[in-house]
Design a protein around this motif. Sequence first.
Motif: not given
Ligand SMILES: [Mg+2]
Length: 175
Positions: A115, A111, A20-21, A18
């Motif tokens: 997901d 995160d 972002d994060g 992934d």
């Molecule tokens: Mg994320």
Amino acid sequence: MARSYKEIMNDITTFIFDIDGVLTDGSVFVTNEGEILRTMNIRDGYALKAAVESGYNVCVISGGSNEGVRVRLRNLGITDIHLGTPDKVETYKEYIELYNIQPEQVMYMGDDIPDYHVMQLVGLPVCPQDASPEIKAISKYISHKKGGKGAAREVIEQVMKVQDKWTLYFDGKLD
Ligand SMILES: [Mg+2]
């Protein structure tokens, strides 16, 4: 007996991240013009590039869309970049079918809630230290590092070390 994450790492051929994060710390910098900027980690980038150069499949699946991220990831040698993905499960299934990858060969790092479902389909679901509690609960390994702060580097390095593929001698270009 359930296999340990170290044992599962032996079979990993494919890294999915992934953005972002995970490849960022989850923050966005919003300019006066409304442009959104993200920061990414050079050491994560080095490991992503090392994985590509060592022959692993590396794929990125993000619900967000940001063309700057695409440029950055392309420069690291990543060709499977799925941005603005409404359904990560569908994208994941298409990806593994295209390359004939078995779920047991896949490590996925996420995160947060988007997901959740896809992480239940892969052999090795992992997450950064600061992932949401729901994601931590279904992860087989939780990195000691936070998203965008070396979490991706840590898991790539671990898998490559288990498989004796981590080497100090890549071409040295970090960006
Ligand atoms: Mg994320």
